[in-house]
Design a protein around this motif. Sequence first.
Motif, short mmCIF file in Angstrom:
data_model
loop_
_atom_site.label_atom_id
_atom_site.label_comp_id
_atom_site.label_asym_id
_atom_site.label_seq_id
_atom_site.Cartn_x
_atom_site.Cartn_y
_atom_site.Cartn_z
N UNK A 223 -26.28 4.15 6.80
CA UNK A 223 -27.72 4.32 6.62
C UNK A 223 -28.45 3.99 7.91
N UNK A 224 -29.41 4.80 8.25
CA UNK A 224 -30.13 4.63 9.50
C UNK A 224 -30.94 3.36 9.57
N UNK A 225 -31.23 2.72 8.42
CA UNK A 225 -32.04 1.51 8.40
C UNK A 225 -31.23 0.25 8.67
N UNK A 226 -29.89 0.39 8.69
CA UNK A 226 -29.04 -0.79 8.83
C UNK A 226 -28.45 -0.90 10.23
N UNK A 227 -28.08 -2.12 10.58
CA UNK A 227 -27.44 -2.35 11.88
C UNK A 227 -26.05 -1.74 11.87
N UNK A 228 -25.72 -1.04 12.97
CA UNK A 228 -24.42 -0.38 13.05
C UNK A 228 -23.93 -0.50 14.49
N UNK A 229 -22.88 -1.26 14.69
CA UNK A 229 -22.33 -1.47 16.03
C UNK A 229 -21.25 -0.45 16.39
N UNK A 230 -21.07 0.54 15.51
CA UNK A 230 -20.07 1.58 15.77
C UNK A 230 -20.73 2.95 15.64
N UNK A 231 -21.88 3.10 16.32
CA UNK A 231 -22.66 4.34 16.26
C UNK A 231 -22.07 5.36 17.25
N UNK A 232 -21.58 6.48 16.73
CA UNK A 232 -20.93 7.50 17.57
C UNK A 232 -21.90 8.07 18.60
N UNK A 233 -23.17 8.22 18.20
CA UNK A 233 -24.16 8.79 19.12
C UNK A 233 -24.38 7.86 20.31
N UNK A 234 -24.49 6.58 20.04
CA UNK A 234 -24.70 5.61 21.12
C UNK A 234 -23.54 5.62 22.10
#
Length: 445
Positions: A223-234
């Motif tokens: 979900x875009x509202x949650x913290x994600x340290x494994x974001x493919x785009x980043x």
Amino acid sequence: MSESLSGATTTGTVKGEDEVVDLCRDLIRIDTSNYGDHSGPGERAAAEYVAEKLAEVGLEPKIFESHKGRASTVARIEGEDPSRPALLIHGHTDVVPANAEDWTHHPFSGEIVDDCVWGRGAVDMKDMDAMTLAVVRERLRSGRKPPRDIVLAFLADEEAGGVYGAKHLVNNHPELFEGVTEAIGEVGGFSFTVNEQLRLYLIETAQKGMHWMRLTVDGTAGHGSMTNNDNAITELAEAVGRLGRHKFPVRVTKTVRSFLDELSDALGTPLDPENMDETLAKLGGIAKIIGATLQNTAAPTMLGAGYKVNVIPGQATAHVDGRFLPGFEDEFLADLDRILGPRVKREDVHADKALETTFDGALVDAMQSALKAEDPIARAVPYCLSGGTDAKSFDDLGIRCFGFAPLRLPPELDFAGMFHGVDERVPVDGLKFGVRVLDRFLDAC
């Protein structure tokens, strides 16, 4: 007697110089946009047009269609001495797409404005197609045979790697090129005016290889509202940024060294390949081409990821146009993997080799003499092309390839910017000059 698409009437007395402009305009008006996925109109109409023009003067051209609409035309002219090795003259009829709204004059109109023929393909490369047709038609109308056999190839799909054009013919119909040892094609023989006493004409003797690549990073969807340290785009964006800003080391090949030596002599100043900014600033419209031949390059060109603003996608992709100098492919690939890092998967969409030959021999002498006869201040010099051409396919048959599509250009014209750019155009006088040079070249080849 026949009538061209532009309305010009051709008879047995028409000279090549008299019809080359109309031939170029006719070809530009045939939309052969190549989107790389068969969604365009294809090259069939252009192939038929070329075949008709060749048949009018007694040749027996053949059309080869590798996929619906993707057609190439090939013909052979018998020379005075058929026992000699043959020469190939090749050109492609496809063009990259053009958005008419961006152009001053419609890209498929073939309009003549400011003494130039405007339109997509004007320099890449329906100008050379037209010059070749004009020269061949004049010679055959007057019964002037070339010294040796000439194979003519007007090809599909060059703008997407030649799979449905040159590569198809080389792989499936190699007999068409029997006895051919040398070839001339696009992006060479154009002028760079140094001063009133000297004009350099750049003959392509080398070209960079290519790795068109897809980069992929897999991450954790969420979900875009949650913290994600494994974001493919980043992860991908950071890798693409590193690659796009990377300055590959200067590598001077034999061809580039020869060109720099000639340019140094012409400018009367020593040149340092490691510090070329000042020199490139003096090269005007060819600076973009020359600058890219000093090092490997990797240009990010496309990005793709996600399907909804509040969803972090599990995968992100990018496409990169990678080009490597002759002899430096392994170094290039190693540099790519180091810059991109272990998270980025790299795969080729299309790859092809680099080419390099020497600037010598009877064919080079013929180019030099033909240019000098039409332009007394001409000096032919070798150079490396930053892109690639169908020569890569013909090299597979052991054919020695050169870029020689002669054009005398006004110094103010941004020639490099015409390739795949907006408002592509070719000077009328340049077309006529090219016809005269090619005619002399064929006499001497």
